[in-house]
Design a protein around this motif. Structure first.
Motif, mmCIF file in Angstrom:
data_model
loop_
_atom_site.group_PDB
_atom_site.id
_atom_site.type_symbol
_atom_site.label_atom_id
_atom_site.label_comp_id
_atom_site.label_asym_id
_atom_site.label_seq_id
_atom_site.Cartn_x
_atom_site.Cartn_y
_atom_site.Cartn_z
ATOM 1 N N PRO A 179 31.020 75.845 9.697
ATOM 2 C CA PRO A 179 29.188 76.637 9.312
ATOM 3 C C PRO A 179 29.504 77.564 8.101
ATOM 4 N N PHE A 180 28.504 77.723 7.301
ATOM 5 C CA PHE A 180 28.863 79.201 6.154
ATOM 6 C C PHE A 180 27.731 80.105 6.623
ATOM 7 N N ARG A 181 28.395 81.244 7.046
ATOM 8 C CA ARG A 181 28.191 82.466 7.454
ATOM 9 C C ARG A 181 27.737 83.192 6.320
ATOM 10 N N ASP A 182 25.833 83.037 6.053
ATOM 11 C CA ASP A 182 25.466 84.179 5.282
ATOM 12 C C ASP A 182 25.998 85.587 5.553
ATOM 13 N N ASN A 183 25.651 86.317 6.399
ATOM 14 C CA ASN A 183 26.461 87.485 6.555
ATOM 15 C C ASN A 183 27.786 88.312 6.620
ATOM 16 N N CYS A 184 28.820 86.915 5.876
ATOM 17 C CA CYS A 184 30.159 87.514 5.813
ATOM 18 C C CYS A 184 30.577 86.566 4.606
ATOM 19 N N VAL A 185 29.492 85.965 4.310
ATOM 20 C CA VAL A 185 30.006 84.864 2.573
ATOM 21 C C VAL A 185 31.094 84.377 2.642
ATOM 22 N N SER A 186 31.162 83.449 3.982
ATOM 23 C CA SER A 186 33.074 82.760 4.125
ATOM 24 C C SER A 186 32.000 81.381 5.125
ATOM 25 N N PHE A 187 33.461 80.688 5.045
ATOM 26 C CA PHE A 187 33.330 80.000 6.499
ATOM 27 C C PHE A 187 33.774 80.323 6.915
ATOM 28 N N LYS A 188 33.146 79.861 8.618
ATOM 29 C CA LYS A 188 33.784 80.929 9.615
ATOM 30 C C LYS A 188 34.075 78.991 10.851
ATOM 31 N N CYS A 189 34.653 79.132 11.562
ATOM 32 C CA CYS A 189 34.775 78.242 12.335
ATOM 33 C C CYS A 189 34.718 78.304 14.049
ATOM 34 N N GLY A 193 37.596 80.022 15.523
ATOM 35 C CA GLY A 193 38.308 80.891 14.792
ATOM 36 C C GLY A 193 38.621 81.120 13.131
ATOM 37 N N SER A 194 38.598 79.549 12.748
ATOM 38 C CA SER A 194 39.517 79.562 10.929
ATOM 39 C C SER A 194 39.122 80.005 10.134
ATOM 40 N N HIS A 195 38.875 80.912 9.273
ATOM 41 C CA HIS A 195 38.432 81.358 8.293
ATOM 42 C C HIS A 195 38.674 80.425 7.141
ATOM 43 N N TYR A 196 37.564 80.532 5.973
ATOM 44 C CA TYR A 196 37.533 80.000 4.738
ATOM 45 C C TYR A 196 36.631 80.589 3.895
ATOM 46 N N ASN A 197 37.061 81.287 2.676
ATOM 47 C CA ASN A 197 35.937 81.625 1.426
ATOM 48 C C ASN A 197 35.681 80.279 0.938
ATOM 49 N N VAL A 198 34.259 80.868 0.299
ATOM 50 C CA VAL A 198 33.544 80.241 -0.283
ATOM 51 C C VAL A 198 34.157 79.093 -1.250
ATOM 52 N N THR A 199 35.052 79.154 -2.039
ATOM 53 C CA THR A 199 36.071 78.337 -2.484
ATOM 54 C C THR A 199 37.073 77.272 -1.281
ATOM 55 N N GLY A 200 36.570 77.748 -0.101
ATOM 56 C CA GLY A 200 37.206 76.804 1.166
ATOM 57 C C GLY A 200 38.831 76.988 0.879
#
Length: 253
Positions: A179-189, A193-200
């Motif tokens: 999902p995309f997380r508005d509270n940290c402006v990024s994707f967090k699995c 816990g894999s973490h991705y920027n808005v560009t993926g």
């Protein structure tokens, strides 16, 4: 008397063996019959002549015919099964999908992204996050380095100067929907816990690379995501390939 009888029996056995050997040898060495001879022996007809020409017995001919029918039946069954498993995907996931009008996707700077409102929009039918970066987005690269990296990451620059990306929803670690997380402006699995920027682009966590992305294009004012064309080869970024800076807000699990 008994000896003579025994010798007579042995002579009969030897004669029988000789006869059978002669029959086998004669059958092996017998010259090929001509089509005309075959017709005489088997009733004539063009089919008989053709069989004789190919030196086939009726039994072999029938066996080959049965194998041919079996092969055709098997091919038809397999083709039907494949059609059931892989039908025409036009208008479905696995094909090019119209996901909306350009006006449906408001562009924004990465720090201002909000799911469904600005910069990032989810489309269930395409299993895709459509990302729309404003034309004044600050990139870490410039010149040919920037253009080359945009191409490598399937980022499309529009005629108005904004940038579009179609990110596949699947986490590349173990396949969870990320999902995309508005509270940290990024994707967090949520799985590992894999973490991705808005560009993926990968930020941290166990994922082996950045998010996969689909080809995105435009048909007039329509936005088209081709879910049959996927870029799965965007690696972890480094200082020479990262497009935008990581978000400044920490993203807890």
């Amino acid at each position: 008397m008994g000896v003579a009888l025994g010798e007579y029996v042995l002579q009969l056995i030897a004669a029988d063996k000789t006869e059978r050997t002669t029959l086998i040898t004669d059958d092996v060495n017998r010259p090929q019959i001509t089509p005309q001879q075959y017709e005489v022996l088997h009733g004539g007809g063009a089919e008989a002549a053709e069989i004789a020409k190919e030196r086939l017995s009726r039994r072999r001919f029938l066996r080959r015919s049965m194998l041919a029918v079996w092969g055709l039946s098997t091919t038809a069954a397999v083709a039907g099964s494949l059609y059931m498993l892989y039908p025409n995907l036009a208008g479905q996931f696995g094909s090019a999908l119209n996901v909306g009008k350009k006006a449906d996707f408001t562009a924004a700077k990465p720090s201002d992204f909000k799911i469904g409102q600005a910069g990032v929009f989810y489309r269930q039918e395409a299993k895709t996050y459509v990302m729309h970066l404003a034309k004044d987005t600050q990139f870490l690269l410039n010149g040919s380095n920037l253009s080359d990296q945009l191409d490598a990451e399937s980022v499309v620059k529009d005629s108005d100067g904004s940038y579009w990306i179609a990110l596949y929803q699947r986490c590349v670690h173990l396949g969870c929907t990320v999902p995309f997380r508005d509270n940290c402006v990024s994707f967090k699995c949520p799985c590992h816990g894999s973490h991705y920027n808005v560009t993926g682009e990968w930020l941290d966590g166990p994922a082996p690379k950045s998010l996969d992305r689909f080809a995105i294009s435009f048909n007039g004012t329509d936005v088209v995501v081709d879910t049959a064309t996927v870029n799965t080869k965007v690696p972890h970024p480094d200082q020479t390939t990262r497009l935008i800076a990581p978000p400044s807000v920490e993203c807890s699990v």
